[in-house]
Design an enzyme around this catalytic site. Structure first.
Site, mmCIF file in Angstrom:
data_model
loop_
_atom_site.group_PDB
_atom_site.id
_atom_site.type_symbol
_atom_site.label_atom_id
_atom_site.label_comp_id
_atom_site.label_asym_id
_atom_site.label_seq_id
_atom_site.Cartn_x
_atom_site.Cartn_y
_atom_site.Cartn_z
ATOM 1 N N ASP A 62 0.872 -1.294 0.085
ATOM 2 C CA ASP A 62 -0.095 -0.044 0.071
ATOM 3 C C ASP A 62 0.865 1.275 -0.139
ATOM 4 O O ASP A 62 1.539 1.468 1.066
ATOM 5 C CB ASP A 62 -0.830 -0.053 1.414
ATOM 6 N N TYR A 155 -9.501 15.537 -5.414
ATOM 7 C CA TYR A 155 -8.733 14.840 -6.413
ATOM 8 C C TYR A 155 -7.795 15.828 -7.094
ATOM 9 O O TYR A 155 -6.493 15.435 -7.165
ATOM 10 C CB TYR A 155 -9.517 13.967 -7.403
HETATM 11 P P1 NAD Z 1 -7.008 2.559 -12.039
HETATM 12 O O1 NAD Z 1 -7.790 2.635 -10.939
HETATM 13 O O2 NAD Z 1 -7.244 1.792 -13.259
HETATM 14 O O3 NAD Z 1 -5.597 1.588 -11.425
HETATM 15 C C1 NAD Z 1 -4.912 2.136 -10.360
HETATM 16 C C2 NAD Z 1 -4.055 1.166 -9.830
HETATM 17 O O4 NAD Z 1 -3.529 1.618 -8.446
HETATM 18 C C3 NAD Z 1 -4.845 -0.055 -9.374
HETATM 19 O O5 NAD Z 1 -4.297 -1.358 -9.666
HETATM 20 C C4 NAD Z 1 -4.944 -0.152 -7.627
HETATM 21 O O6 NAD Z 1 -5.103 -1.360 -7.211
HETATM 22 C C5 NAD Z 1 -3.857 0.709 -7.469
HETATM 23 N N1 NAD Z 1 -3.666 1.343 -6.188
HETATM 24 C C6 NAD Z 1 -4.536 1.882 -5.636
HETATM 25 N N2 NAD Z 1 -4.408 2.589 -4.431
HETATM 26 C C7 NAD Z 1 -3.197 1.869 -3.876
HETATM 27 C C8 NAD Z 1 -2.419 1.816 -3.148
HETATM 28 N N3 NAD Z 1 -2.805 2.484 -1.841
HETATM 29 N N4 NAD Z 1 -1.171 1.182 -2.821
HETATM 30 C C9 NAD Z 1 -0.934 0.471 -4.216
HETATM 31 N N5 NAD Z 1 -1.654 0.599 -5.275
HETATM 32 C C10 NAD Z 1 -2.619 0.971 -5.249
HETATM 33 O O7 NAD Z 1 -6.480 3.813 -12.442
HETATM 34 P P2 NAD Z 1 -5.632 4.485 -13.587
HETATM 35 O O8 NAD Z 1 -6.529 5.253 -14.661
HETATM 36 O O9 NAD Z 1 -4.751 3.419 -14.347
HETATM 37 O O10 NAD Z 1 -4.685 5.821 -13.057
HETATM 38 C C11 NAD Z 1 -3.368 5.271 -12.764
HETATM 39 C C12 NAD Z 1 -2.820 6.834 -12.474
HETATM 40 O O11 NAD Z 1 -2.991 7.707 -13.409
HETATM 41 C C13 NAD Z 1 -3.475 7.440 -10.956
HETATM 42 O O12 NAD Z 1 -2.495 7.971 -10.096
HETATM 43 C C14 NAD Z 1 -4.385 8.531 -11.722
HETATM 44 O O13 NAD Z 1 -4.747 9.463 -10.697
HETATM 45 C C15 NAD Z 1 -3.600 8.844 -12.722
HETATM 46 N N6 NAD Z 1 -4.685 9.549 -13.693
HETATM 47 C C16 NAD Z 1 -5.498 8.809 -14.426
HETATM 48 C C17 NAD Z 1 -6.382 9.349 -15.628
HETATM 49 C C18 NAD Z 1 -7.368 8.671 -15.865
HETATM 50 O O14 NAD Z 1 -8.206 9.182 -17.031
HETATM 51 N N7 NAD Z 1 -7.580 7.360 -15.996
HETATM 52 C C19 NAD Z 1 -5.983 10.432 -15.831
HETATM 53 C C20 NAD Z 1 -4.960 11.378 -15.164
HETATM 54 C C21 NAD Z 1 -4.461 10.861 -14.107
#
Ligand code: NAD
Length: 259
Positions: A62, A155
């Site tokens: 985590d 966020y």
């Molecule tokens: P997602 O929810 O599909 O994947 C996130 C992953 O992080 C998951 O596998 C989850 O289990 C893991 N995770 C969550 N909390 C955790 C913790 N405490 N410790 C370890 N692992 C943890 O999200 P995503 O879309 O792949 O996003 C990845 C990153 O990109 C994030 O930081 C998100 O804020 C950022 N982001 C996403 C988008 C989008 O449009 N999806 C846009 C801008 C930024």
């Protein structure tokens, strides 16, 4: 291959953008440590990395827990024989109007999105220094780290904070040869957006899929972003072509936010 033989650790690597980054850095020649809270999904990504002919290892941690982040990096070094690139990708979203936000929600998202990146920077830099070498730290910010988005206020605050940490850390670690940068994606069609869309539907009464569709409609390049789009920028930031770049939070969004 630009980062042949290097070792990269990716947090949040079990799915979505993190998985896409892990696969891309493996294609670039790196061995990959995969870190997430979802152990079963990590194993599937590890198989995909092995199929690309790279070494890999998984670690359940985590990122909000400082000691677990340090342990993940020690594990990566031990299992893969090095440590060169840290991708602080793990994060969660939260959709709530400012008027409804609770202290518990704030604690949870600050812990993962801000502290997770902070501990990742701190632990990675300590390890790079202990190994006597340079290193690259790459953090997940967002378009919401450049503009505050309605219903995504907390966020957005966490992603602004990632930019602040990226700039400060870049200044503090430059003399050690460590660069610190961030990538700022737009609207990526991952599980995170399925959740965001569902919560918007709940709050506003919009039909399911409508919020995502509207956001995608606003993208100049006319399509949603893929994890591979994001991974292209992270590949650049992990490789030697970005050696003279530090402290930047670079947008990759198909044309939503212009800076
Ligand atoms: P997602 O929810 O599909 O994947 C996130 C992953 O992080 C998951 O596998 C989850 O289990 C893991 N995770 C969550 N909390 C955790 C913790 N405490 N410790 C370890 N692992 C943890 O999200 P995503 O879309 O792949 O996003 C990845 C990153 O990109 C994030 O930081 C998100 O804020 C950022 N982001 C996403 C988008 C989008 O449009 N999806 C846009 C801008 C930024």
């Amino acid at each position: 291959m630009p980062i042949n033989g290097k070792v990269a650790l990716v947090t949040g690597a079990a799915q979505g953008i993190g998985r896409g980054i892990a696969l891309r850095l493996a294609k670039d020649g790196a061995d990959i440590a995969l870190v997430d809270v979802k152990g079963d999904k990590l194993a599937a990504v590890a198989k995909e990395i092995e199929a690309l002919g790279r070494k890999t290892t998984t670690f359940i941690a985590d990122v909000g827990k400082r000691d677990q982040v340090y342990a993940a990096i020690d594990h990566a070094e031990k299992m893969l024989g090095g440590f060169d690139v840290m991708v602080n990708n793990a994060g969660i979203a939260q959709v709530n109007p400012i008027a409804e936000v609770t202290p518990e929600e704030v604690d949870r998202i600050f812990k993962i999105n801000i502290e997770g990146v902070l501990w990742g920077i701190q632990a990675a830099a300590a390890k790079f220094k202990a190994r006597g070498g340079k290193g690259k730290i790459i953090n997940a910010s967002s378009i919401a780290g450049h503009d505050g988005f309605a219903m995504l206020g907390v966020y957005s605050a966490t992603k602004f904070a990632v930019r602040a940490l990226t700039q400060a850390a870049a200044k503090e670690y430059a003399s050690a040869g460590i660069t610190v940068n961030a990538y700022c994606p737009g609207i990526v069609g991952t599980d995170m957006w399925v959740e965001i869309d569902a919560r918007f539907a709940e709050l506003t009464g919009a039909p399911k899929g409508e919020t995502y569709r509207k956001y995608v409609e606003g993208i100049a390049l006319g399509r949603a972003q893929t994890p591979e789009d994001v991974a292209g920028l992270v590949s650049f930031l992990a490789g030697p072509d970005s050696d003279y770049i530090t402290g930047q939070a670079i947008l990759t969004d198909g044309g939503i936010v212009y800076r």
